[in-house]
Write a protein that holds these residues in place. Structure first.
Motif, PDB file in Angstrom:
ATOM      1  N   ILE A   5       0.834  -1.205   0.000  1.00 39.81           N
ATOM      2  CA  ILE A   5       0.000   0.000   0.000  1.00 39.81           C
ATOM      3  C   ILE A   5       0.863   1.246   0.000  1.00 39.81           C
ATOM      4  O   ILE A   5       0.613   2.193  -0.754  1.00 39.81           O
ATOM      5  CB  ILE A   5      -0.963  -0.021   1.204  1.00 39.81           C
ATOM      6  N   ILE A   6       1.896   1.256   0.838  1.00 43.09           N
ATOM      7  CA  ILE A   6       2.781   2.419   0.891  1.00 43.09           C
ATOM      8  C   ILE A   6       3.479   2.624  -0.449  1.00 43.09           C
ATOM      9  O   ILE A   6       3.599   3.751  -0.935  1.00 43.09           O
ATOM     10  CB  ILE A   6       3.808   2.257   2.033  1.00 43.09           C
ATOM     11  N   GLY A   7       3.919   1.543  -1.072  1.00 47.62           N
ATOM     12  CA  GLY A   7       4.585   1.646  -2.370  1.00 47.62           C
ATOM     13  C   GLY A   7       3.666   2.199  -3.446  1.00 47.62           C
ATOM     14  O   GLY A   7       4.056   3.078  -4.221  1.00 47.62           O
ATOM     15  N   ILE A   8       2.431   1.707  -3.476  1.00 44.16           N
ATOM     16  CA  ILE A   8       1.470   2.182  -4.468  1.00 44.16           C
ATOM     17  C   ILE A   8       1.167   3.664  -4.248  1.00 44.16           C
ATOM     18  O   ILE A   8       1.141   4.455  -5.200  1.00 44.16           O
ATOM     19  CB  ILE A   8       0.180   1.345  -4.423  1.00 44.16           C
ATOM     20  N   TRP A  13       1.739   9.294  -5.688  1.00 44.91           N
ATOM     21  CA  TRP A  13       2.105  10.639  -5.259  1.00 44.91           C
ATOM     22  C   TRP A  13       3.129  11.255  -6.216  1.00 44.91           C
ATOM     23  O   TRP A  13       3.002  12.404  -6.615  1.00 44.91           O
ATOM     24  CB  TRP A  13       2.659  10.571  -3.837  1.00 44.91           C
ATOM     25  N   ILE A  14       4.123  10.466  -6.605  1.00 44.88           N
ATOM     26  CA  ILE A  14       5.138  10.968  -7.541  1.00 44.88           C
ATOM     27  C   ILE A  14       4.505  11.287  -8.893  1.00 44.88           C
ATOM     28  O   ILE A  14       4.796  12.321  -9.497  1.00 44.88           O
ATOM     29  CB  ILE A  14       6.292   9.951  -7.678  1.00 44.88           C
ATOM     30  N   LEU A  15       3.614  10.395  -9.362  1.00 42.23           N
ATOM     31  CA  LEU A  15       2.912  10.672 -10.617  1.00 42.23           C
ATOM     32  C   LEU A  15       2.048  11.921 -10.493  1.00 42.23           C
ATOM     33  O   LEU A  15       1.950  12.714 -11.433  1.00 42.23           O
ATOM     34  CB  LEU A  15       2.038   9.477 -11.014  1.00 42.23           C
ATOM     35  N   GLY A  16       1.435  12.109  -9.333  1.00 44.52           N
ATOM     36  CA  GLY A  16       0.626  13.307  -9.107  1.00 44.52           C
ATOM     37  C   GLY A  16       1.457  14.569  -9.150  1.00 44.52           C
ATOM     38  O   GLY A  16       1.003  15.610  -9.631  1.00 44.52           O
ATOM     39  N   LEU A  17       2.681  14.505  -8.655  1.00 45.68           N
ATOM     40  CA  LEU A  17       3.558  15.676  -8.704  1.00 45.68           C
ATOM     41  C   LEU A  17       3.972  15.985 -10.145  1.00 45.68           C
ATOM     42  O   LEU A  17       4.079  17.141 -10.532  1.00 45.68           O
ATOM     43  CB  LEU A  17       4.808  15.445  -7.851  1.00 45.68           C
ATOM     44  N   ALA A  24      -5.224  16.982  -3.832  1.00 35.56           N
ATOM     45  CA  ALA A  24      -5.003  16.837  -2.401  1.00 35.56           C
ATOM     46  C   ALA A  24      -5.285  15.422  -1.918  1.00 35.56           C
ATOM     47  O   ALA A  24      -4.739  15.009  -0.899  1.00 35.56           O
ATOM     48  CB  ALA A  24      -5.872  17.836  -1.651  1.00 35.56           C
ATOM     49  N   LEU A  25      -6.112  14.672  -2.633  1.00 39.07           N
ATOM     50  CA  LEU A  25      -6.468  13.329  -2.183  1.00 39.07           C
ATOM     51  C   LEU A  25      -5.242  12.447  -2.062  1.00 39.07           C
ATOM     52  O   LEU A  25      -5.076  11.723  -1.072  1.00 39.07           O
ATOM     53  CB  LEU A  25      -7.479  12.702  -3.146  1.00 39.07           C
ATOM     54  N   ILE A  26      -4.356  12.496  -3.030  1.00 40.51           N
ATOM     55  CA  ILE A  26      -3.146  11.673  -2.998  1.00 40.51           C
ATOM     56  C   ILE A  26      -2.281  12.076  -1.811  1.00 40.51           C
ATOM     57  O   ILE A  26      -1.718  11.230  -1.127  1.00 40.51           O
ATOM     58  CB  ILE A  26      -2.359  11.806  -4.324  1.00 40.51           C
ATOM     59  N   HIS A  27      -2.175  13.369  -1.545  1.00 38.86           N
ATOM     60  CA  HIS A  27      -1.360  13.827  -0.419  1.00 38.86           C
ATOM     61  C   HIS A  27      -1.951  13.376   0.908  1.00 38.86           C
ATOM     62  O   HIS A  27      -1.220  12.965   1.811  1.00 38.86           O
ATOM     63  CB  HIS A  27      -1.217  15.348  -0.457  1.00 38.86           C
ATOM     64  N   ALA A  32      -1.610   9.605   5.451  1.00 38.50           N
ATOM     65  CA  ALA A  32      -2.225   8.529   6.224  1.00 38.50           C
ATOM     66  C   ALA A  32      -1.342   7.280   6.201  1.00 38.50           C
ATOM     67  O   ALA A  32      -1.159   6.624   7.232  1.00 38.50           O
ATOM     68  CB  ALA A  32      -3.608   8.214   5.678  1.00 38.50           C
ATOM     69  N   ALA A  33      -0.774   6.953   5.051  1.00 41.59           N
ATOM     70  CA  ALA A  33       0.094   5.782   4.945  1.00 41.59           C
ATOM     71  C   ALA A  33       1.353   5.953   5.790  1.00 41.59           C
ATOM     72  O   ALA A  33       1.801   5.013   6.445  1.00 41.59           O
ATOM     73  CB  ALA A  33       0.478   5.533   3.485  1.00 41.59           C
ATOM     74  N   VAL A  34       1.917   7.151   5.799  1.00 43.74           N
ATOM     75  CA  VAL A  34       3.114   7.407   6.599  1.00 43.74           C
ATOM     76  C   VAL A  34       2.800   7.300   8.089  1.00 43.74           C
ATOM     77  O   VAL A  34       3.573   6.726   8.858  1.00 43.74           O
ATOM     78  CB  VAL A  34       3.720   8.784   6.248  1.00 43.74           C
TER      79      VAL A  34
END
Length: 49
Positions: A5-8, A13-17, A24-27, A32-34
């Protein structure tokens, strides 16, 4: 499971950047994952023996 889950989320997140998709959803999901990862590290698995 947690690492997957963290990897995905990290990849999304990188693709979103790069592509500016997800906003904001990805962030929020990444934060939450962190937090879950940190809680998992702090509590850890109790070693018996």
């Amino acid at each position: 499971m947690l690492w997957t889950i963290i990897g995905i989320l990290l990849v999304l997140w990188i693709l979103g950047l790069i592509v500016k998709v997800g906003g904001a959803l990805i962030h929020i999901l990444l934060v939450a994952a962190v937090i879950i990862f940190i809680i998992n590290l702090v509590t850890g698995r109790k070693k018996t023996g």
